[in-house]
Scaffold this active site. Sequence first.
Site, short mmCIF file in Angstrom:
data_model
loop_
_atom_site.label_atom_id
_atom_site.label_comp_id
_atom_site.label_asym_id
_atom_site.label_seq_id
_atom_site.Cartn_x
_atom_site.Cartn_y
_atom_site.Cartn_z
N GLY A 237 59.32 -56.06 -7.94
CA GLY A 237 58.54 -56.04 -9.19
C GLY A 237 56.95 -56.43 -8.93
O GLY A 237 56.47 -56.25 -7.85
N GLU A 259 59.43 -57.66 -2.67
CA GLU A 259 58.79 -56.30 -2.53
C GLU A 259 58.06 -56.00 -3.89
O GLU A 259 58.48 -56.03 -5.16
CB GLU A 259 59.84 -55.17 -2.57
CG GLU A 259 59.33 -53.88 -1.97
CD GLU A 259 58.70 -53.08 -2.82
OE1 GLU A 259 57.16 -52.95 -3.19
OE2 GLU A 259 59.49 -52.41 -3.78
N CYS A 293 55.25 -48.11 -6.56
CA CYS A 293 54.68 -48.92 -5.56
C CYS A 293 53.89 -48.33 -4.52
O CYS A 293 52.94 -48.96 -4.07
CB CYS A 293 55.19 -50.14 -5.49
SG CYS A 293 56.81 -49.96 -4.48
#
Length: 487
Positions: A237, A259, A293
């Site tokens: 997140g 992560e 991401c």
Amino acid sequence: MSDREVRVVEQVNKTLFLGGKWREPASGASFAVEDPSTRKVLCEVSDAGERDAMEALDIAAKAQPDWQRTAPRERGEILHRAYGLLMERQEDLATLMTLEMGKPLSEARGEIAYAAEFFRWFSEEAVRIEGGFSLSPDGKSRFLIMKQAVGPCMLITPWNFPMAMGTRKIGPAIAAGCTMILKPAHQTPLSALALAGILTEAGLPEGVLSVLPTTDPGGITEPLLTDGRIRKLSFTGSTAIGRRLLEQSSGQVLRTSMELGGNAPFLVFDDADLDAAVDGAMLAKMRNIGEACTAANRIYAQSGIAEEFSRRLSERMGALRLGRGLEDNVDVGPLIDDKARKKVQDLVDDAVNLGANVLVGGGPGDGPGHFYRPTVLANVPFAAELSRTEIFGPVAPVMPFETEEEVLRASNDTEFGLVSYVYTRDLNRALRVAEALETGMVGLNQGVVSNPAAPFGGVKHSGLGREGGRVGIDEFLESKYVGIGGL
């Protein structure tokens, strides 16, 4: 919704999954799950609270001793059966994901296949957990190294890859012999609940997994992390929430995997194959509508080819079809909510105010959903906010540069360090730049780096630890050293 879409939603159990049993929450509360392409409610899902979380922890702690003694082959076979079920139901699961998250159906199918591969990979790793035995340097004792399950785990997954982020964490936890509590994002709980049902069918014993959808994540994660029985946290997140979770984990000195956010630079040198670079930029930027991401956040094109690269990229972006992900020939679905769309628009407006040119797109799409048109910005100044902030949307800012030293300085001038991309035909430059980039992963002449067989993760504020690859299971194992004397 069509009859098929209604059937796909109705076949998912929408109550809490507590240690293998489906139950209503203690409070009886529920929350609505919406389709971001229509803003219509798909269904109601049970809303977990602190009492449910602590019950799940009781179950996980009680089940841990027996589960970690389960034969590695048996744990691996459970994962392999779950892999088969995911692939067998790929179409329905992809439809479910598109309904709750919005990505085009073709991408959702790809995510199901990607998610399933984590189960297949870790089914094979379960039987390869190795320790060691050696002689001490002075020859007076022996070293025995054991690898053991870390214990009950808290797993927190995001909304953008609701199935793959679940299997990427659950897979190694099962392989290692850990019990776990999964908290999916409240925007996309249906994929996680469907996954719990599949694991039950695959033979996962009661007590090993709980799934707790909730609209109050802090209300259940903090008591779990501070209790003392959870021994591992794995979170995917934002960096801001990751920092908060690290603080909460510090009291019990928990093992953590993080992560977090990214700000990926995409470097195109003047000797690059421009067709390949544009193809790679489309993959790196537009995978998952840009809500990833790993998405290319800053595209640096050397000045000699910047104009031509921007033109080609604009043609490709402008040809993408925006619409509901379940419709035929749709390339780009909606963003997850209006907050996300407003953030993207604010970043575009800031760049334009500082002198960037809009080559294509630049505003919201039509319809009731949270749509934003694929956008290319040229001549974006380094001072623009989007050069420091993760865009998380279908916006490709192109920034010209002159020298290798200049672009490396700009690429590394960020607190983030997840992934970077480099396009060049010069082998020496490729290796030199890959070594100099301060990221945990580099895509060299390729626009996608994610692979279950490779270690995924970042440096700096992009995270701690790695997921996937040979090292992915190590995040769920402790090493125990036994010194043997008197031999």
